[in-house]
Design a protein around this motif. Structure first.
Motif, PDB file in Angstrom:
ATOM      1  N   MET A  34       0.835  -1.190   0.000  1.00 33.72           N
ATOM      2  CA  MET A  34       0.000   0.000   0.000  1.00 33.72           C
ATOM      3  C   MET A  34       0.880   1.255   0.000  1.00 33.72           C
ATOM      4  N   ILE A  35       1.049   1.898   1.157  1.00 34.71           N
ATOM      5  CA  ILE A  35       1.936   3.060   1.237  1.00 34.71           C
ATOM      6  C   ILE A  35       3.042   2.751   2.227  1.00 34.71           C
ATOM      7  N   SER A  36       4.154   3.450   2.082  1.00 36.63           N
ATOM      8  CA  SER A  36       5.281   3.228   2.985  1.00 36.63           C
ATOM      9  C   SER A  36       5.854   4.574   3.424  1.00 36.63           C
ATOM     10  N   ALA A  37       6.830   4.507   4.300  1.00 37.12           N
ATOM     11  CA  ALA A  37       7.438   5.727   4.832  1.00 37.12           C
ATOM     12  C   ALA A  37       8.074   6.579   3.733  1.00 37.12           C
ATOM     13  N   LYS A  38       8.548   5.939   2.667  1.00 41.21           N
ATOM     14  CA  LYS A  38       9.170   6.715   1.586  1.00 41.21           C
ATOM     15  C   LYS A  38       8.150   7.556   0.815  1.00 41.21           C
ATOM     16  N   ASP A  39       6.861   7.215   0.938  1.00 40.25           N
ATOM     17  CA  ASP A  39       5.796   7.978   0.280  1.00 40.25           C
ATOM     18  C   ASP A  39       5.402   9.224   1.077  1.00 40.25           C
ATOM     19  N   LEU A  40       5.797   9.272   2.343  1.00 39.72           N
ATOM     20  CA  LEU A  40       5.378  10.349   3.247  1.00 39.72           C
ATOM     21  C   LEU A  40       6.231  11.598   3.045  1.00 39.72           C
ATOM     22  N   VAL A  41       5.551  12.739   2.958  1.00 44.03           N
ATOM     23  CA  VAL A  41       6.225  14.031   2.843  1.00 44.03           C
ATOM     24  C   VAL A  41       5.770  14.903   4.017  1.00 44.03           C
ATOM     25  N   ASP A  42       6.733  15.466   4.733  1.00 42.84           N
ATOM     26  CA  ASP A  42       6.411  16.422   5.795  1.00 42.84           C
ATOM     27  C   ASP A  42       6.540  17.815   5.189  1.00 42.84           C
ATOM     28  N   ASN A  43       5.415  18.401   4.837  1.00 39.03           N
ATOM     29  CA  ASN A  43       5.396  19.736   4.254  1.00 39.03           C
ATOM     30  C   ASN A  43       5.385  20.736   5.416  1.00 39.03           C
ATOM     31  N   GLU A  44       6.571  21.152   5.821  1.00 36.73           N
ATOM     32  CA  GLU A  44       6.696  22.034   6.987  1.00 36.73           C
ATOM     33  C   GLU A  44       6.081  23.405   6.734  1.00 36.73           C
ATOM     34  N   PHE A  45       6.120  23.867   5.489  1.00 36.29           N
ATOM     35  CA  PHE A  45       5.547  25.177   5.161  1.00 36.29           C
ATOM     36  C   PHE A  45       4.046  25.195   5.414  1.00 36.29           C
ATOM     37  N   LEU A  46       3.334  24.146   4.975  1.00 38.69           N
ATOM     38  CA  LEU A  46       1.886  24.065   5.181  1.00 38.69           C
ATOM     39  C   LEU A  46       1.520  23.347   6.479  1.00 38.69           C
ATOM     40  N   ARG A  47       2.529  22.872   7.201  1.00 37.68           N
ATOM     41  CA  ARG A  47       2.342  22.134   8.459  1.00 37.68           C
ATOM     42  C   ARG A  47       1.387  20.965   8.267  1.00 37.68           C
ATOM     43  N   GLN A  48       1.790  20.069   7.372  1.00 43.48           N
ATOM     44  CA  GLN A  48       0.988  18.872   7.138  1.00 43.48           C
ATOM     45  C   GLN A  48       1.848  17.743   6.591  1.00 43.48           C
ATOM     46  N   TYR A  49       1.482  16.529   6.979  1.00 46.04           N
ATOM     47  CA  TYR A  49       2.053  15.331   6.383  1.00 46.04           C
ATOM     48  C   TYR A  49       1.219  15.013   5.150  1.00 46.04           C
ATOM     49  N   GLU A  50       1.889  14.613   4.076  1.00 43.53           N
ATOM     50  CA  GLU A  50       1.189  14.361   2.825  1.00 43.53           C
ATOM     51  C   GLU A  50       1.598  13.023   2.222  1.00 43.53           C
ATOM     52  N   VAL A  51       0.625  12.387   1.567  1.00 41.49           N
ATOM     53  CA  VAL A  51       0.878  11.189   0.772  1.00 41.49           C
ATOM     54  C   VAL A  51       0.065  11.342  -0.508  1.00 41.49           C
ATOM     55  N   LYS A  52       0.755  11.194  -1.644  1.00 42.10           N
ATOM     56  CA  LYS A  52       0.053  11.227  -2.927  1.00 42.10           C
ATOM     57  C   LYS A  52      -0.330   9.817  -3.308  1.00 42.10           C
ATOM     58  N   ILE A  53      -1.601   9.635  -3.672  1.00 40.54           N
ATOM     59  CA  ILE A  53      -2.073   8.328  -4.122  1.00 40.54           C
ATOM     60  C   ILE A  53      -3.092   8.560  -5.236  1.00 40.54           C
ATOM     61  N   ASP A  54      -2.853   7.886  -6.345  1.00 43.41           N
ATOM     62  CA  ASP A  54      -3.733   8.031  -7.515  1.00 43.41           C
ATOM     63  C   ASP A  54      -3.954   9.502  -7.869  1.00 43.41           C
ATOM     64  N   ASP A  55      -2.890  10.289  -7.910  1.00 40.41           N
ATOM     65  CA  ASP A  55      -2.941  11.719  -8.243  1.00 40.41           C
ATOM     66  C   ASP A  55      -3.813  12.543  -7.298  1.00 40.41           C
ATOM     67  N   GLN A  56      -4.030  12.026  -6.102  1.00 36.41           N
ATOM     68  CA  GLN A  56      -4.773  12.771  -5.094  1.00 36.41           C
ATOM     69  C   GLN A  56      -3.919  12.888  -3.843  1.00 36.41           C
ATOM     70  N   LEU A  57      -4.250  13.853  -3.023  1.00 31.59           N
ATOM     71  CA  LEU A  57      -3.439  14.142  -1.845  1.00 31.59           C
ATOM     72  C   LEU A  57      -4.204  13.833  -0.561  1.00 31.59           C
ATOM     73  N   ALA A  58      -3.638  12.933   0.231  1.00 33.53           N
ATOM     74  CA  ALA A  58      -4.138  12.682   1.582  1.00 33.53           C
ATOM     75  C   ALA A  58      -3.222  13.445   2.525  1.00 33.53           C
ATOM     76  N   LYS A  59      -3.790  14.016   3.582  1.00 34.79           N
ATOM     77  CA  LYS A  59      -2.947  14.823   4.470  1.00 34.79           C
ATOM     78  C   LYS A  59      -3.425  14.764   5.909  1.00 34.79           C
ATOM     79  N   ILE A  60      -2.460  14.978   6.785  1.00 32.97           N
ATOM     80  CA  ILE A  60      -2.745  15.158   8.212  1.00 32.97           C
ATOM     81  C   ILE A  60      -2.125  16.503   8.590  1.00 32.97           C
TER      82      ILE A  60
END
Length: 98
Positions: free
Chosen positions: A1-27
């Motif tokens: 499914m997803i792994s740690a290498k897929d995770l991006v910490d976007n510090e500017f927007l203060r969110q964790y991001e994962v792209k899947i199927d050209d869509q963005l999931a975020k925390i």
């Protein structure tokens, strides 16, 4: 499914991001002192499954462990995840109960 290498910490927007199927999931988060407040979980409906949600939260928690931070889950979905997965309760700061 997803792994740690897929995770991006976007510090500017203060969110964790994962792209899947050209869509963005975020925390979304807020960082204060040695605590990270996980404030909002956003997963597009097209890719939302319980397995994806749990995998995403787990890799975020792994990153937080590596950064040696305490977690304050203010998002209801993330708080529910911590309740179901007791091994993450040790990451809560002293005095915070879920």
């Amino acid at each position: 499914m997803i792994s740690a290498k897929d995770l991006v910490d976007n510090e500017f927007l203060r969110q964790y991001e994962v792209k899947i199927d050209d869509q963005l999931a975020k925390i979304e988060y807020s960082l204060q002192e040695r605590k990270i407040f996980l404030t909002k979980l956003v997963i597009p409906e097209d890719v939302y499954t319980d397995d994806f949600r749990d995998s995403f939260i787990k890799i975020v928690f792994e990153d937080i462990v590596d950064r040696n931070l305490s977690v304050v889950p203010t998002s209801p979905e993330i708080a529910k995840f911590v309740r179901r997965n007791r091994q993450y309760k040790s990451m809560l700061p002293v005095g915070v109960r879920i």
